[in-house]
Design an enzyme around this catalytic site. Structure first.
Site, mmCIF file in Angstrom:
data_model
loop_
_atom_site.group_PDB
_atom_site.id
_atom_site.type_symbol
_atom_site.label_atom_id
_atom_site.label_comp_id
_atom_site.label_asym_id
_atom_site.label_seq_id
_atom_site.Cartn_x
_atom_site.Cartn_y
_atom_site.Cartn_z
ATOM 1 N N HIS A 67 -4.825 14.235 -9.328
ATOM 2 C CA HIS A 67 -4.900 12.817 -9.673
ATOM 3 C C HIS A 67 -3.995 12.460 -10.833
ATOM 4 O O HIS A 67 -3.599 11.291 -10.974
ATOM 5 C CB HIS A 67 -6.349 12.432 -9.988
ATOM 6 C CG HIS A 67 -7.224 12.401 -8.761
ATOM 7 N ND1 HIS A 67 -7.310 11.299 -7.943
ATOM 8 C CD2 HIS A 67 -8.015 13.355 -8.186
ATOM 9 C CE1 HIS A 67 -8.136 11.555 -6.931
ATOM 10 N NE2 HIS A 67 -8.576 12.807 -7.062
ATOM 11 N N ASN A 93 -2.692 12.815 -3.981
ATOM 12 C CA ASN A 93 -3.769 13.214 -4.895
ATOM 13 C C ASN A 93 -4.313 14.596 -4.549
ATOM 14 O O ASN A 93 -4.575 15.425 -5.432
ATOM 15 C CB ASN A 93 -4.905 12.186 -4.866
ATOM 16 C CG ASN A 93 -4.615 10.980 -5.737
ATOM 17 O OD1 ASN A 93 -3.863 11.076 -6.705
ATOM 18 N ND2 ASN A 93 -5.189 9.844 -5.399
ATOM 19 N N ASP A 142 0.853 -1.195 0.000
ATOM 20 C CA ASP A 142 0.000 0.000 0.000
ATOM 21 C C ASP A 142 0.889 1.245 0.000
ATOM 22 O O ASP A 142 1.792 1.376 0.830
ATOM 23 C CB ASP A 142 -0.907 0.002 1.236
ATOM 24 C CG ASP A 142 -1.849 1.195 1.248
ATOM 25 O OD1 ASP A 142 -1.517 2.190 1.915
ATOM 26 O OD2 ASP A 142 -2.885 1.147 0.572
ATOM 27 N N ARG A 192 13.608 -5.653 -0.099
ATOM 28 C CA ARG A 192 14.341 -5.152 -1.268
ATOM 29 C C ARG A 192 13.468 -4.204 -2.096
ATOM 30 O O ARG A 192 13.913 -3.146 -2.538
ATOM 31 C CB ARG A 192 14.805 -6.329 -2.133
ATOM 32 C CG ARG A 192 15.742 -5.896 -3.252
ATOM 33 C CD ARG A 192 16.376 -7.057 -3.964
ATOM 34 N NE ARG A 192 15.452 -7.695 -4.888
ATOM 35 C CZ ARG A 192 15.052 -8.945 -4.817
ATOM 36 N NH1 ARG A 192 15.500 -9.722 -3.850
ATOM 37 N NH2 ARG A 192 14.221 -9.459 -5.696
ATOM 38 N N ARG A 230 10.608 -11.695 -9.124
ATOM 39 C CA ARG A 230 11.325 -12.818 -9.690
ATOM 40 C C ARG A 230 10.509 -13.427 -10.831
ATOM 41 O O ARG A 230 9.335 -13.123 -10.997
ATOM 42 C CB ARG A 230 11.583 -13.837 -8.585
ATOM 43 C CG ARG A 230 12.348 -13.264 -7.403
ATOM 44 C CD ARG A 230 12.243 -14.146 -6.175
ATOM 45 N NE ARG A 230 10.866 -14.339 -5.753
ATOM 46 C CZ ARG A 230 10.503 -15.071 -4.699
ATOM 47 N NH1 ARG A 230 11.420 -15.661 -3.976
ATOM 48 N NH2 ARG A 230 9.227 -15.212 -4.380
ATOM 49 N N ARG A 242 12.323 -10.947 3.051
ATOM 50 C CA ARG A 242 13.557 -10.385 2.486
ATOM 51 C C ARG A 242 13.298 -9.764 1.114
ATOM 52 O O ARG A 242 13.815 -8.691 0.779
ATOM 53 C CB ARG A 242 14.617 -11.481 2.375
ATOM 54 C CG ARG A 242 15.172 -11.954 3.708
ATOM 55 C CD ARG A 242 16.405 -12.817 3.518
ATOM 56 N NE ARG A 242 16.105 -14.057 2.809
ATOM 57 C CZ ARG A 242 15.740 -15.178 3.393
ATOM 58 N NH1 ARG A 242 15.630 -15.247 4.721
ATOM 59 N NH2 ARG A 242 15.506 -16.273 2.696
ATOM 60 N N GLU A 268 -4.531 2.278 -4.552
ATOM 61 C CA GLU A 268 -3.087 2.382 -4.451
ATOM 62 C C GLU A 268 -2.463 1.111 -3.883
ATOM 63 O O GLU A 268 -1.341 1.127 -3.367
ATOM 64 C CB GLU A 268 -2.710 3.574 -3.565
ATOM 65 C CG GLU A 268 -3.114 3.448 -2.089
ATOM 66 C CD GLU A 268 -4.502 3.987 -1.809
ATOM 67 O OE1 GLU A 268 -5.320 4.026 -2.762
ATOM 68 O OE2 GLU A 268 -4.771 4.356 -0.652
#
Length: 747
Positions: free
Chosen positions: A639, A634, A626, A689, A658, A685, A669
């Site tokens: 927008h 906005n 999110d 990233r 991947r 993990r 959103e």
């Protein structure tokens, strides 16, 4: 013996050469690499006695170098503009991959457009502030939209609010503002896609031409100094405080500057001192975009960007020195000899061009084509010294009078092409009364006249012309190499011409080099010996594929095959059209129109597939993302900007997932990633990233955007415990409640 001793005393052999460097500002950590090279003896080891000249506030650094008042200079990207305007300059190295020049504004001004009608303290010339002007242009502004105030170089004018904005360096002045508790905003052009180089080392083309070894030695010692300075920042700060502190800075100020400099040198991403030609071209186009240069300005940057000599092909000191004097190597080629070589609309193509591209990488120098109309003109240009090398040329006694030849790069059979109705010839005496074409000026014209005096050889302008004459019946046959003949048969003469004979002689091709440049011949030989066989084979496969005709007439078979092929193509076209229409409909129903990711319908299908799969074995994880504070984006920017942010983040997600993962827009959103065969720790993990990638990205207008993540693992034991998305929502809520911009794993 006494005389030798006296001469050695009177004329010592190791007197360092005196050179000077004009710095672009006062002494500070910005020039720590130069101090390190001087104080640690790197310049002395290179045989140089270097004088570092502090900027006096009025000198024109570029003019001083061009006039010979100083040997080397350090300056801004103005250097590129001056070169494109015609000044004979050479850019030797770049140390700051991002310019520290920014615009500091009073705290109420947050966007460049907020400065309309305001007082902005900028340089007295647009050239120096081209980076800032390009940022303004992105907001439909130019220098007439604000009130320009000449710089006083006194930060107090900004603190006293005499101006609304001022150009500063984030390596220095922002620290002073922070130290004094002054509120301000920073408008950084790089946040709007305007990326300029800074701290550029340069000299004149005259200096490089007359003292190539000195230029190379100085550049290498300076880069060595910068590498040392970055590893020993504290030592360099103390050196500046003791010996170079004309600005009376304290330790904290220099430490702040050192850290900022390290962030902009980016030594972990780019070799220290390296120059990216693409970035230089991008900066050049900025000057054109601002109207400072004509759109027709040629962006020939090869003579401008100093090329370093590679060390992976075993060059001698003499060969390296030679390359230091050659920024560009010119060549002549055959303009009509495909697939080996051709010039089409001024561009060199064919196997020859591909080989030269590889050799260019090997020796670290670009090859520049000298266009010619035909092979005879290429020979004449090579003889007259108008090009450094003659490419894919065969060694002959006449050519050896003015060229040195490298080791061969190609060895190709010579063949005879005839009409398809002719026989296959194993005895060349059968051709004694036939008119056989051969390209004028080619090495094997001389060869064939000697070994086959009975054949009536007719000189033609090019292989293309020779093949045409055979097809029209004006020649019985034409002799050339297998690759060129086969290429043209497949391209233009299928069913018309065929290869009817193969000769014992081969075409042995290398490079002819001007006789006064033996070092270039030896350099090319070393590069040729390191050519990768796989790459050579890939080039040949890309350009050639041919078999020699065995004498049987295949005209009827060929016609039948063509008809069958046509029917296959018709059916294939119909199949592809129906299949494409089906795929298009499926895409429309599964893809989100704005982000071009999977939509919620498709993601639901993928999740259901994973649920069915793990009833027997395995596991999977879901990641719910999110965007933080998206409503504020906005509301504040509109927008349209919100949509741009969504698209930008979707690209980040596509580039980071991947191969086995599927990413889609979950709604608004929110984004969701399905991760097959993935446990929660691995998913965490992976999420971290992506979170860092979003946090470190620069977004249009908004600049910084962050996102929160919820992660949940599903397997046979827990799949029925709680609705899937509820567990994800709880994990995402934990991230939001803990301060956002983080990832939480569902328990």
């Amino acid at each position: 013996m006494l005389l030798i001793t006296i001469l050695n005393f009177a004329f010592p052999a190791d007197i360092p050469e005196k050179v000077s460097v004009q710095l672009q500002w006062k002494h500070q950590f910005e020039f720590a690499g130069f101090y390190a090279a001087k104080e640690k003896g790197f310049y002395k080891e290179a045989g140089l006695d270097v004088d570092l000249i502090e900027f006096d506030g009025v000198s024109n650094i570029i003019d001083d170098v061009l006039n010979g008042d100083v040997t080397f200079g350090i300056t801004y990207s103005t250097l590129i503009y001056r070169y494109l305007k015609g000044d004979p300059l050479v850019m030797l190295a770049n140390f700051l991959k991002q310019s520290p020049l920014v615009l500091v504004t009073q705290k109420q001004y947050k966007l460049p457009s907020d400065l309309r009608g305001k007082k902005v303290m900028v340089s007295d010339t647009i050239i120096n502030d081209a980076k800032l002007m390009m940022m303004f242009k992105k907001f439909d502004m130019n220098e007439s939209d604000f009130i320009s105030v000449l710089p006083t170089f006194n930060l107090q004018d900004f603190i006293d609010k005499k101006v609304d904005a001022v150009t500063v360096f984030v390596t220095n002045e922002t620290f002073q503002l922070d130290k004094r508790g002054i509120a301000y905003n920073v408008l950084d052009p790089s946040a709007y896609g305007v990326r300029f180089y800074d701290l550029n080392l340069f000299t004149s083309q005259k200096e490089l031409r007359e003292h190539p070894q000195r230029v190379s030695a100085f550049r290498n010692a300076t880069i060595k100094g910068w590498k040392y300075a970055l590893k020993h920042k504290d030592e360099m700060i103390r050196l500046i405080l003791a010996k170079y502190n004309t600005q009376h800075k304290d330790y904290a100020s220099l430490k702040y500057e050192a850290d900022q400099m390290e962030n902009m040198i980016l030594s972990k991403l780019y070799p220290v001192g390296s120059i990216d030609p693409k970035r230089v071209k991008e900066i050049s186009q900025t000057f054109i975009s601002l109207g400072m240069l004509s759109p027709s300005t040629p962006l020939d940057l090869d003579p401008f960007i100093y090329n370093t000599v590679p060390d992976d092909i075993g060059l001698s000191q003499e060969e390296s020195s030679y390359l230091n004097t050659k920024n560009v190597i010119t060549y002549c080629s055959d303009p009509d000899w495909l697939p080996l070589s051709a010039i089409v609309q001024g561009k060199h193509i064919g196997m020859d061009a591909d080989y030269l591209s590889i050799l260019s990488e090997k020796i670290g120098r670009p090859f520049h084509l000298v266009p010619t109309k035909n092979w005879n003109e290429s020979l004449r240009f090579a003889k007259e010294g108008k090009c450094d090398i003659l490419t894919l040329a065969m060694e002959t006694p006449k050519r050896k009078e003015y060229l040195l030849f490298t080791n061969p790069i190609l060895n190709i059979p010579l063949v005879l092409v005839t009409g398809i109705d002719k026989g296959f010839y194993t005895n060349l005496r059968e051709l004694a009364d036939k008119k056989i074409g051969i390209t004028k000026g080619y090495a094997y014209e001389e060869l064939f006249k000697k070994i086959n005096p009975g054949i009536k050889l007719v000189g033609v302008e090019s292989v293309t012309k020779g093949m045409q004459m055979v097809a029209k019946g004006q020649l019985f046959g034409f002799i050339d190499n297998l690759k060129s003949i086969g290429y043209l048969i497949q391209k233009e003469y299928v069913g018309t011409l065929k290869i009817s004979a193969k000769f014992d002689q081969n075409l042995v091709l290398g490079y002819g080099v001007r006789k006064n440049q033996p070092q270039l011949r030896s350099i090319l030989n070393k590069a040729i010996t390191t050519l990768n066989e796989g790459k050579i084979q890939a080039i040949e496969n890309r350009w050639t594929s041919v078999k020699i005709e065995n004498g049987v007439n295949h005209t009827m078979l060929l016609m039948i095959l063509l008809v069958v092929l046509l029917l296959i193509l018709i059916f294939y076209y119909r199949f592809r059209k129906i299949h494409a229409e089906k795929n298009a409909l499926e895409t429309i129903s599964n893809i989100d129109a704005l982000t071009e990711l999977f939509n919620r319908r498709k993601i639901d299908q993928l999740i259901n597939s994973e649920v069915k799969r793990i009833t027997t074995k395995g596991r999977f994880s879901l990641i719910l993302i999110d965007i933080d504070n998206f409503k504020n984006i906005n509301d504040s920017y509109g927008h349209d900007v919100g949509d741009i942010i969504l698209k930008h983040i979707s690209i980040i997600l596509k580039n980071n997932v991947r191969k086995k993962d599927c990413v889609g827009r979950w709604g608004g959103e929110e984004f969701l990633i399905v991760c097959p065969d993935t446990g929660k720790q691995e998913a965490a993990r992976f999420s971290e990233r992506i979170r860092a990638a979003i946090e470190n990205e620069r977004f249009e207008k908004v600049l910084n955007v962050t996102a929160s993540f919820g992660i949940a693992e599903y397997n046979r034991e827990n799949i029925d415990d709680t609705p899937l998305i509820r567990r994800l929502d709880k994990a995402l809520y934990q991230s939001k409640r803990a301060g956002k911009n983080r990832a939480s794993v569902a328990s």
